[in-house]
Design a protein around this motif. Sequence first.
Motif, PDB file in Angstrom:
ATOM      1  N   GLN A  14      14.229 -91.629   7.825  1.00 55.36           N
ATOM      2  CA  GLN A  14      13.139 -91.877   6.891  1.00 55.36           C
ATOM      3  C   GLN A  14      11.829 -91.320   7.453  1.00 55.36           C
ATOM      4  O   GLN A  14      11.599 -91.337   8.652  1.00 55.36           O
ATOM      5  N   TRP A  15      10.967 -90.821   6.551  1.00 54.73           N
ATOM      6  CA  TRP A  15       9.763 -90.130   7.002  1.00 54.73           C
ATOM      7  C   TRP A  15       8.872 -91.026   7.858  1.00 54.73           C
ATOM      8  O   TRP A  15       8.319 -90.588   8.877  1.00 54.73           O
ATOM      9  N   GLN A  16       8.715 -92.264   7.448  1.00 52.44           N
ATOM     10  CA  GLN A  16       7.863 -93.166   8.219  1.00 52.44           C
ATOM     11  C   GLN A  16       8.437 -93.401   9.616  1.00 52.44           C
ATOM     12  O   GLN A  16       7.695 -93.413  10.608  1.00 52.44           O
ATOM     13  N   THR A  17       9.757 -93.540   9.693  1.00 49.61           N
ATOM     14  CA  THR A  17      10.393 -93.754  10.986  1.00 49.61           C
ATOM     15  C   THR A  17      10.283 -92.514  11.870  1.00 49.61           C
ATOM     16  O   THR A  17      10.049 -92.619  13.080  1.00 49.61           O
ATOM     17  N   LEU A  18      10.434 -91.323  11.263  1.00 55.81           N
ATOM     18  CA  LEU A  18      10.284 -90.086  12.037  1.00 55.81           C
ATOM     19  C   LEU A  18       8.858 -89.940  12.561  1.00 55.81           C
ATOM     20  O   LEU A  18       8.641 -89.433  13.668  1.00 55.81           O
ATOM     21  N   GLY A  19       7.862 -90.352  11.776  1.00 57.29           N
ATOM     22  CA  GLY A  19       6.482 -90.309  12.246  1.00 57.29           C
ATOM     23  C   GLY A  19       6.263 -91.230  13.431  1.00 57.29           C
ATOM     24  O   GLY A  19       5.563 -90.869  14.397  1.00 57.29           O
ATOM     25  N   ILE A  20       6.869 -92.414  13.378  1.00 57.77           N
ATOM     26  CA  ILE A  20       6.781 -93.342  14.513  1.00 57.77           C
ATOM     27  C   ILE A  20       7.470 -92.745  15.735  1.00 57.77           C
ATOM     28  O   ILE A  20       6.985 -92.874  16.873  1.00 57.77           O
ATOM     29  N   MET A  21       8.588 -92.055  15.524  1.00 59.06           N
ATOM     30  CA  MET A  21       9.274 -91.398  16.627  1.00 59.06           C
ATOM     31  C   MET A  21       8.391 -90.335  17.266  1.00 59.06           C
ATOM     32  O   MET A  21       8.343 -90.208  18.505  1.00 59.06           O
ATOM     33  N   ALA A  22       7.679 -89.562  16.440  1.00 59.30           N
ATOM     34  CA  ALA A  22       6.791 -88.527  16.971  1.00 59.30           C
ATOM     35  C   ALA A  22       5.691 -89.138  17.835  1.00 59.30           C
ATOM     36  O   ALA A  22       5.347 -88.605  18.905  1.00 59.30           O
ATOM     37  N   PRO A  55      12.965-104.055  12.658  1.00 61.23           N
ATOM     38  CA  PRO A  55      13.669-103.808  13.921  1.00 61.23           C
ATOM     39  C   PRO A  55      13.929-102.328  14.218  1.00 61.23           C
ATOM     40  O   PRO A  55      13.751-101.896  15.361  1.00 61.23           O
ATOM     41  N   VAL A  56      14.347-101.565  13.217  1.00 64.14           N
ATOM     42  CA  VAL A  56      14.661-100.157  13.464  1.00 64.14           C
ATOM     43  C   VAL A  56      13.421 -99.379  13.887  1.00 64.14           C
ATOM     44  O   VAL A  56      13.440 -98.626  14.868  1.00 64.14           O
ATOM     45  N   LEU A  61      10.228 -96.641  18.145  1.00 61.41           N
ATOM     46  CA  LEU A  61       8.998 -96.406  18.907  1.00 61.41           C
ATOM     47  C   LEU A  61       9.241 -96.575  20.407  1.00 61.41           C
ATOM     48  O   LEU A  61       8.861 -95.709  21.219  1.00 61.41           O
ATOM     49  N   LEU A  62       9.887 -97.671  20.781  1.00 62.16           N
ATOM     50  CA  LEU A  62      10.102 -97.957  22.201  1.00 62.16           C
ATOM     51  C   LEU A  62      11.093 -96.976  22.835  1.00 62.16           C
ATOM     52  O   LEU A  62      10.862 -96.463  23.937  1.00 62.16           O
TER      53      LEU A  62
END
Length: 515
Positions: A14-22, A55-56, A61-62
């Motif tokens: 998901q785009w929001q999750t990928l942004g958090i990953m970045a 949670p995901v 992020l961590l």
Amino acid sequence: MLDAMLSGLAQVLQWQTLGIMAIGMMIGFIVGILPGLGGAVTIALLLPFTFTMDPVQGLVLLLSMWIVTGTAGDITSVLFGIPGEATSAAAVLDGYPMTKKGMGGRALGNVLTSSGLGIIFGAVVLGLFITVIRPVVMLLGPPEFFMLVLLGLAFIVTLSGKNQAKGLAMVGFGLLLSYVGSDPSAGVPRFDFGQMYLWGGIELIPVVVGLFGGAEVLQLMLTRSSIASGSMKQTKLTGTMQGVSDAFRHWPALLRSSGIGVVVGMLPGLGGTVAQWISYGQARQTSKNPEMFGKGAVDGLVAAGATTTAKDAGSLIPTIAFGIPGGAATAVLLGGFLVLGVNPGQEMLTTKLDVTFSMVWTVILAGLLGVILALALVRPLAALTKISGTVLTPVLFMFLVIGAYTANNNWGDLFVMLGASALGVICLRYDWPRVPFLLALVLGPLLEQYLTLSNTLFADTWFTRPGVLIIAALVVVVVFFSIRSLLREKSRSEETGEPFRGTRTRAIRTIGKKK
């Protein structure tokens, strides 16, 4: 199982999750390059930001920050001889000599590619065995962990090369310093010399930073030259793809090192510092050119890079399966599980299996993207090695101070770092091996802890446990093959008429020769 895998992947993409990953990857990249900060500290600092996340997203992020930290830690190890992480120290031994020969680009391409392949291997193992690893780890107790520590010490014979007498002396010195602090069973201070700072023992991070980084910075300062010798043309900034090819060409060493990283990483209490030296020792033992280790061995660098990330994936296995952290970082991450409302053990293996597989996908994606980002920056990073030592030394020394101090925010760590730097200079000047000392310093407390627990819980009967006997046999095999290799090299030197000398790390022979 397949539905959980696909559901976990869909949530990560998901785009929001990928942004958090970045965001996590950028933080990890910075933390990894700065020596001494460490992934565990940064995970703790990021925990408050995960309170409002699901949670995901919180785990993404961590985990993305933590995984990239290990990869980025190899960069300063290779380019400047300063371990970005304590678990990146092995990359200094062969990566930094390659940089000084003008092959910084090739060394970075090698270690970063090995790191990326190591994390893929570790993630695959994590995904395959996450549901079956619990009974395996539960079979191991303090006696087996004690024997595993002995196995790590057995590799010191290999890491000492031909200087076995000096290596054993450094082991003794390292074990002696490892017992500084409070007795774990009686709580009585030992070797504290009246200093409260020593009650907690000798901190590892300032020792690693000083022993490897401080000595090299001092050498650079005294020679007043750049890290890489020769002209800019000789630096071979375009040798990155050759380094990438090196990683694939030495695939046996890569697979063995990745496997060792996963296995040692999943054993609670041992950690990545132990894994890297066991992996490096087996690489030298099985290499066709063991004499090149410490001078720029390509397969040695492959082993170091692969272990750096594979052990992270391995340490997640006991953490997820039954809430026993495999190391310091996963211990802090375990707190993140509880903050996010995820309970390790049966819940993560059944009702929240999709969350567990989202962690596996995060490890893979963050590891690969982190390597790609680092490879894209190889050329400007390798160009830094041509900067004059008089310009670089103050900056590197500042990194040393930051790395030593920020681990515990204690001024005493700076004095430990300076003392370790002096010891590193002496070791380089007189050809004393540094790795056996560091390994003994790490393993000493574990050796005492597991021996005490074994005697307390099992008295004298733990000697006959099957796991103990199997690991004891492995210790004997390691020592036997190491001694046989040593005798072969000695016989070869007698046949060729060359003097039988220890494998020399590049000593500070230029001190006093250059103004």
